[in-house]
Scaffold this motif. Structure first.
Motif, PDB file in Angstrom:
ATOM      1  N   SER A  70       0.841  -1.203   0.000  1.00  0.00           N
ATOM      2  CA  SER A  70       0.000   0.000   0.000  1.00  0.00           C
ATOM      3  C   SER A  70       0.869   1.243   0.000  1.00  0.00           C
ATOM      4  O   SER A  70       1.876   1.319   0.715  1.00  0.00           O
ATOM      5  N   PHE A  71       0.436   2.245  -0.786  1.00  0.00           N
ATOM      6  CA  PHE A  71       1.176   3.497  -0.876  1.00  0.00           C
ATOM      7  C   PHE A  71       0.214   4.668  -0.704  1.00  0.00           C
ATOM      8  O   PHE A  71      -0.930   4.625  -1.159  1.00  0.00           O
ATOM      9  N   GLY A  72       0.712   5.715  -0.041  1.00  0.00           N
ATOM     10  CA  GLY A  72       0.005   6.980   0.076  1.00  0.00           C
ATOM     11  C   GLY A  72       0.884   8.098  -0.443  1.00  0.00           C
ATOM     12  O   GLY A  72       1.985   7.845  -0.978  1.00  0.00           O
ATOM     13  N   PRO A  73       0.465   9.347  -0.282  1.00  0.00           N
ATOM     14  CA  PRO A  73       1.239  10.471  -0.808  1.00  0.00           C
ATOM     15  C   PRO A  73       2.671  10.556  -0.276  1.00  0.00           C
ATOM     16  O   PRO A  73       3.567  11.054  -0.970  1.00  0.00           O
ATOM     17  N   SER A  74       2.898  10.057   0.946  1.00  0.00           N
ATOM     18  CA  SER A  74       4.234  10.173   1.532  1.00  0.00           C
ATOM     19  C   SER A  74       5.082   8.918   1.345  1.00  0.00           C
ATOM     20  O   SER A  74       6.215   8.867   1.810  1.00  0.00           O
ATOM     21  N   GLY A  75       4.539   7.895   0.675  1.00  0.00           N
ATOM     22  CA  GLY A  75       5.317   6.686   0.455  1.00  0.00           C
ATOM     23  C   GLY A  75       4.572   5.441   0.885  1.00  0.00           C
ATOM     24  O   GLY A  75       3.342   5.443   1.011  1.00  0.00           O
ATOM     25  N   GLU A  76       5.311   4.355   1.134  1.00  0.00           N
ATOM     26  CA  GLU A  76       4.681   3.083   1.460  1.00  0.00           C
ATOM     27  C   GLU A  76       4.086   3.109   2.859  1.00  0.00           C
ATOM     28  O   GLU A  76       4.676   3.636   3.805  1.00  0.00           O
ATOM     29  N   ILE A  77       2.897   2.514   2.991  1.00  0.00           N
ATOM     30  CA  ILE A  77       2.178   2.435   4.260  1.00  0.00           C
ATOM     31  C   ILE A  77       2.324   1.012   4.786  1.00  0.00           C
ATOM     32  O   ILE A  77       2.074   0.041   4.071  1.00  0.00           O
ATOM     33  N   GLN A  78       2.713   0.882   6.040  1.00  0.00           N
ATOM     34  CA  GLN A  78       2.924  -0.461   6.580  1.00  0.00           C
ATOM     35  C   GLN A  78       1.645  -1.286   6.574  1.00  0.00           C
ATOM     36  O   GLN A  78       1.633  -2.444   6.146  1.00  0.00           O
ATOM     37  N   LEU A  79       0.562  -0.720   7.085  1.00  0.00           N
ATOM     38  CA  LEU A  79      -0.705  -1.430   7.129  1.00  0.00           C
ATOM     39  C   LEU A  79      -1.819  -0.430   6.866  1.00  0.00           C
ATOM     40  O   LEU A  79      -2.058   0.458   7.688  1.00  0.00           O
TER      41      LEU A  79
END
Length: 267
Positions: A70-79
């Protein structure tokens, strides 16, 4: 499994939808194992509307599992709970059988998704906390009296703040720059609701991750379920995330895991 996943079309899905709310949108995108993961995520996040991108890769680690990053605007999201919810809904709409098993390399978790009538149910790791004093100036910034504050020990960089009423949560108006001057933590604000059909209300402010407020957050409700279980019990909580978009979901603390339910749609 490899060809069946990577040949499927991407789809924008909204998680935690319900009456009068749009929930939290995420792109679900199947990718080849050789794809440039970061470039693909950036491509879809550049499109208007989505707060996250769930990339699905086939894996041989477990026979029936699918790797999800998963990715958001700031980079990869752990969960990312809403990305998981969207991915499961998308796969079922294309005929995949339940339950689904997802491998999350970023946090080394294996997540199981099932269907409960018209909702998707996730078994997520429970979220623990320790009580602390709120950051100096936070009460003045949000314009409300803080009843209790704690720091998550399972979701790094997150504070949970309890206010006295649902209306107090809804009335909070925050400025991203001002909040970042006080703390780089994400701030989860919650209160008990006394409206029929709702147990608790919340909002989740996340300027350090590229957006002032998250529309609807599955992982944050693992913390909410644990926070309220001492007073409301370990029962199924009906939750309203009172962001401008709004999100409906249910959460139940189960000890080492927390069950999260929500509806999805393509709107």
């Amino acid at each position: 499994m490899r060809s069946s996943i990577t040949s499927l079309p991407p789809q924008l899905i909204h998680a935690f939808t319900g009456p009068n709310c749009a929930g939290n949108p995420a792109w679900v995108v199947p990718v080849q194992p050789t794809a440039d993961i970061h470039a693909t995520a950036a491509q879809y996040l550049a499109r208007p509307g989505a707060t996250a991108c769930a990339l699905l890769l086939p894996t041989t680690h477990r026979n029936s599992s699918i790797t999800l990053r998963s990715f958001g605007p700031s980079g990869e999201i752990q969960l990312c709970g809403h990305a998981l919810l969207c991915a499961a809904h998308w796969l079922w709409s294309l005929g995949k059988q339940e339950p689904l098993h997802f491998d999350l390399p970023a946090c080394q978790q294996h997540i199981r998704a099932t269907r409960l009538r018209d909702e998707t149910c996730l078994a997520l790791p429970s979220n623990n906390y320790r009580l602390c004093n709120p950051p100096e100036g936070l009460a003045a910034l949000i314009g409300q009296r803080i009843l209790r504050c704690a720091r998550s020990t399972s979701l790094p960089g997150s504070l949970i703040v309890e206010l006295h009423s649902e209306s107090a949560v809804q009335d909070v108006q925050l400025n991203a720059a001002a909040l970042m001057q006080l703390t780089t933590d994400c701030v989860l604000i919650t209160a008990r609701s006394h409206r029929p059909g709702i147990d608790v209300v919340s909002r989740y402010f996340t300027p350090a991750y590229g957006a002032l407020e998250d529309p609807a957050t599955g992982s944050a409700h693992c913390l909410i379920a644990n926070w309220w279980r001492g007073r409301l019990g370990s029962r199924q909580l009906r939750c309203w995330q009172a962001s401008p978009q709004g999100g409906w979901l249910q959460a139940q603390h189960m000890g080492s895991s927390t069950r999260i339910w929500g509806k999805c749609s393509t709107l």
